[in-house]
Write an enzyme that holds these catalytic residues in place. Structure first.
Site, PDB file in Angstrom:
ATOM      1  CG  HIS A   1      -5.377  -3.404  -4.442  1.00  0.00           C
ATOM      2  ND1 HIS A   1      -5.987  -2.220  -4.683  1.00  0.00           N
ATOM      3  CD2 HIS A   1      -4.735  -3.258  -3.255  1.00  0.00           C
ATOM      4  CE1 HIS A   1      -5.727  -1.383  -3.691  1.00  0.00           C
ATOM      5  NE2 HIS A   1      -4.982  -1.992  -2.803  1.00  0.00           N
TER       6      HIS A   1
ATOM      7  CG  HIS B   1      -0.930   3.302  -1.470  1.00  0.00           C
ATOM      8  ND1 HIS B   1      -1.921   4.148  -1.009  1.00  0.00           N
ATOM      9  CD2 HIS B   1      -1.325   2.051  -1.110  1.00  0.00           C
ATOM     10  CE1 HIS B   1      -2.846   3.436  -0.399  1.00  0.00           C
ATOM     11  NE2 HIS B   1      -2.508   2.159  -0.436  1.00  0.00           N
TER      12      HIS B   1
ATOM     13  CG  HIS C   1      -2.274   0.402   4.541  1.00  0.00           C
ATOM     14  ND1 HIS C   1      -1.765   1.606   4.116  1.00  0.00           N
ATOM     15  CD2 HIS C   1      -2.930  -0.114   3.464  1.00  0.00           C
ATOM     16  CE1 HIS C   1      -2.093   1.806   2.845  1.00  0.00           C
ATOM     17  NE2 HIS C   1      -2.799   0.783   2.432  1.00  0.00           N
TER      18      HIS C   1
ATOM     19  CD  GLU D   1      -5.782   1.060  -0.782  1.00  0.00           C
ATOM     20  OE1 GLU D   1      -5.274   0.685   0.275  1.00  0.00           O
ATOM     21  OE2 GLU D   1      -5.163   1.087  -1.859  1.00  0.00           O
TER      22      GLU D   1
HETATM   23  C1  DHB Z   1      -0.626  -4.045  -1.197  1.00  0.00           C
HETATM   24  C2  DHB Z   1      -0.949  -3.258  -0.101  1.00  0.00           C
HETATM   25  C3  DHB Z   1      -1.625  -2.072  -0.282  1.00  0.00           C
HETATM   26  O1  DHB Z   1      -1.912  -1.233   0.727  1.00  0.00           O
HETATM   27  C4  DHB Z   1      -2.023  -1.674  -1.505  1.00  0.00           C
HETATM   28  O2  DHB Z   1      -2.733  -0.549  -1.607  1.00  0.00           O
HETATM   29  C5  DHB Z   1      -1.698  -2.455  -2.606  1.00  0.00           C
HETATM   30  C6  DHB Z   1      -1.006  -3.639  -2.438  1.00  0.00           C
HETATM   31  C7  DHB Z   1       0.118  -5.320  -1.021  1.00  0.00           C
HETATM   32  O3  DHB Z   1       0.378  -5.721   0.113  1.00  0.00           O
HETATM   33  O4  DHB Z   1       0.482  -5.920  -2.022  1.00  0.00           O
HETATM   34 FE    FE Z   2      -3.236   0.302   0.329  1.00  0.00          FE
END
Ligand code: DHB
Ligand code: FE
Length: 279
Positions: free
Chosen positions: A193, A12, A59, A240
């Site tokens: 990530h 997402h 978030h 996540e």
């Molecule tokens: C980013 C933020 C998110 O919540 C995520 O799941 C993936 C990437 C970002 O800020 O790049």
């Molecule tokens: Fe996220």
């Protein structure tokens, strides 16, 4: 009877939402990433789900350090898009399904899952970006949405196994709802990530690929992955992915993979997407 017909999972990444909102999806940086959602956009228009139980994480938009629900279910009629610093995304309001949401809340709580019931909440990119990826830019979202927010931001998040068990409880709840509804369950977030620190930008394609493979080949094995493995292998925000296990736990053992997409990079993360038919 309501029935869960399919599970969908997707990253997402907020930049994907911004690319859609700003008309950049055909630009060279984005074209391949968005191409991987074309199949699903067609499939979703054929499937026409009535309701989507959309598992995501907030978030620090609706919740902050004052209130940290582990599992929260939206029972409202409507949700507005959260302002995450750039103004709310220009997307339709999210229309809920209060009757089914209250039914799921009641069933899960009596099934010993202590859900927080939410009647007023703005929804952030964790929920709206997956909708945009699957449905584009309609005047109204084509399905009713039940937001299911999971704490994966503040330690401790729920274990993968607990998420799986909640998915099973949601499936039981949906199956006992008397109305004839085509229900999908979506899991969002991930894949690799890490947004901050010395490992920012970490991408572990072999680990992500194995996770995607095991959703159908060996889903039981995913239940036992400890938090530390998500952090070590997929980065700090890779945790996540436990939300995908709520989706997978809600499907039967014979769930079948219909479509998969994996793309690097988007922002500094790996985008993963999979569609599973229930079975
Ligand atoms: C980013 C933020 C998110 O919540 C995520 O799941 C993936 C990437 C970002 O800020 O790049
Ligand atoms: Fe996220």
């Amino acid at each position: 009877m309501a029935r869960i017909t399919a599970g969908v999972a997707t990253s997402h990444v907020p930049a994907l939402g911004a690319a859609i909102d700003l008309g950049k999806t055909r630009e060279p940086y984005w074209a391949d990433c968005f191409a991987g959602y074309e199949w699903t956009r067609r499939w979703e228009s054929e499937q026409a789900p009535d309701v989507i139980v959309l598992v995501y994480n907030d978030h620090a938009s609706a919740f902050d350090m004052n209130v940290i629900p582990t599992f929260a279910i939206g029972c409202a009629e409507r949700y507005v898009s959260a302002d995450e610093g750039w103004g709310p995304r220009p997307v339709p309001d999210v229309i809920g399904h209060a009757d089914l949401a209250w039914h799921i809340a009641q069933c899960c709580i009596l099934d010993e899952f202590d859900m927080t019931i939410i009647n007023d909440m703005a929804v952030d990119h964790g929920l709206t970006v997956p909708l945009s990826l699957m449905f584009g830019q309609p005047a109204q979202w084509p399905a009713r949405i039940i937001p299911l927010a999971v704490n994966v931001v503040t330690y401790p998040p729920p274990s993968g196994n607990r998420c799986w068990l909640l998915g099973e409880a949601i499936a039981r709840a949906v199956a006992s709802f008397p109305e004839d509804l085509n229900v999908q369950i979506w899991g969002t977030g991930g894949m690799s990530h890490q947004l901050q620190g010395s490992r920012a930008g970490l991408i572990n394609k072999p680990w992500d690929t194995a996770f995607l493979d095991r959703l159908t080949a060996d889903p039981e094995a995913l239940r036992g992955i400890p938090h530390i493995e998500y952090l070590r292998e997929a980065g700090s925000e890779g945790i996540e992915l436990v939300m995908w296990l709520i989706m997978r736990g809600a499907l039967g053992p014979g769930a079948r993979e219909l479509h998969r997409h994996y793309h690097v990079p988007a922002s500094n993360t790996a985008v993963g997407h999979i569609v599973l038919e229930n079975g």
